[in-house]
Design a protein around this motif. Structure first.
Motif, PDB file in Angstrom:
ATOM      1  N   TYR A  22       0.951  -0.892  -0.459  1.00 43.19           N
ATOM      2  CA  TYR A  22      -0.022  -0.151  -0.085  1.00 43.19           C
ATOM      3  C   TYR A  22       0.556   1.429   0.405  1.00 43.19           C
ATOM      4  CZ  TYR A  22      -3.895  -2.878   1.087  1.00 43.19           C
ATOM      5  OH  TYR A  22      -4.800  -4.214   1.026  1.00 43.19           O
ATOM      6  N   ALA A  23       0.389   1.906  -0.683  1.00 43.35           N
ATOM      7  CA  ALA A  23       0.700   3.995  -0.574  1.00 43.35           C
ATOM      8  C   ALA A  23       0.001   4.742  -0.084  1.00 43.35           C
ATOM      9  CB  ALA A  23       1.614   4.447  -2.147  1.00 43.35           C
ATOM     10  N   TRP A  24       0.749   4.772   0.916  1.00 45.22           N
ATOM     11  CA  TRP A  24      -0.354   5.336   1.470  1.00 45.22           C
ATOM     12  C   TRP A  24      -0.091   7.334   1.539  1.00 45.22           C
ATOM     13  CZ3 TRP A  24       1.025   9.441   5.632  1.00 45.22           C
ATOM     14  CH2 TRP A  24       0.418  10.417   6.268  1.00 45.22           C
ATOM     15  N   CYS A  25      -1.086   7.892   0.971  1.00 49.12           N
ATOM     16  CA  CYS A  25      -0.816   9.782   0.328  1.00 49.12           C
ATOM     17  C   CYS A  25      -0.259  10.473   1.480  1.00 49.12           C
ATOM     18  CB  CYS A  25      -1.925  10.094  -0.191  1.00 49.12           C
ATOM     19  SG  CYS A  25      -2.063  11.877  -0.508  1.00 49.12           S
ATOM     20  N   ALA A  26       1.082  10.533   1.866  1.00 42.35           N
ATOM     21  CA  ALA A  26       1.986  11.535   3.027  1.00 42.35           C
ATOM     22  C   ALA A  26       1.259  13.084   2.511  1.00 42.35           C
ATOM     23  CB  ALA A  26       3.304  11.660   2.355  1.00 42.35           C
ATOM     24  N   SER A  30      -4.228  13.692  -3.285  1.00 40.41           N
ATOM     25  CA  SER A  30      -4.353  12.023  -4.179  1.00 40.41           C
ATOM     26  C   SER A  30      -5.868  12.580  -4.473  1.00 40.41           C
ATOM     27  CB  SER A  30      -3.415  10.905  -3.828  1.00 40.41           C
ATOM     28  OG  SER A  30      -3.838   9.896  -3.745  1.00 40.41           O
ATOM     29  N   ASN A  31      -6.514  12.248  -5.080  1.00 41.30           N
ATOM     30  CA  ASN A  31      -7.682  12.022  -5.732  1.00 41.30           C
ATOM     31  C   ASN A  31      -8.015  10.198  -5.532  1.00 41.30           C
ATOM     32  OD1 ASN A  31      -8.347  14.665  -7.190  1.00 41.30           O
ATOM     33  ND2 ASN A  31      -8.259  13.747  -8.349  1.00 41.30           N
ATOM     34  N   GLY A  38      -0.038   9.559  -7.336  1.00 39.35           N
ATOM     35  CA  GLY A  38       1.076  10.942  -8.045  1.00 39.35           C
ATOM     36  C   GLY A  38       1.338  12.049  -7.462  1.00 39.35           C
ATOM     37  N   LYS A  39       0.331  12.580  -7.472  1.00 36.18           N
ATOM     38  CA  LYS A  39       0.129  14.066  -7.496  1.00 36.18           C
ATOM     39  C   LYS A  39       1.190  14.819  -6.315  1.00 36.18           C
ATOM     40  CE  LYS A  39      -4.140  15.322  -8.767  1.00 36.18           C
ATOM     41  NZ  LYS A  39      -5.993  13.782  -9.628  1.00 36.18           N
TER      42      LYS A  39
END
Length: 80
Positions: A22-26, A30-31, A38-39
């Motif tokens: 999992y890649a948690w948005c830091a 992110s949408n 990737g934002k």
């Protein structure tokens, strides 16, 4: 470096699968919250890569101000 954008002032409840990455948005941009899309590019921030040994329910940080190494909620949203 930019400060993270508050995606929401409460955690995201997600049932995760064992041994899945999992890649948690830091960054909070992110949408696909609470996960990275990737934002973050150009922000100086990057997602937190996490893998759990077992399937379980977790509470991912939505405010992006957690001090938890896994990106899980630690209650910091109560101080914002």
């Amino acid at each position: 470096m930019e400060k993270p954008t508050i995606a929401q002032k409460s955690p995201y409840n997600v049932t995760i699968e064992a041994n899945k990455n999992y890649a948690w948005c830091a960054c909070g941009k992110s949408n696909n919250q609470p996960f990275c899309d990737g934002k973050h590019k150009g922000s100086g921030m990057s997602p937190k890569m996490v893998k759990f040994d077992e399937s379980k329910e977790v509470w991912w940080c939505g405010c992006k101000h957690t001090n938890n190494d896994l990106g899980l909620c630690d209650g910091n949203h109560k101080n914002l």
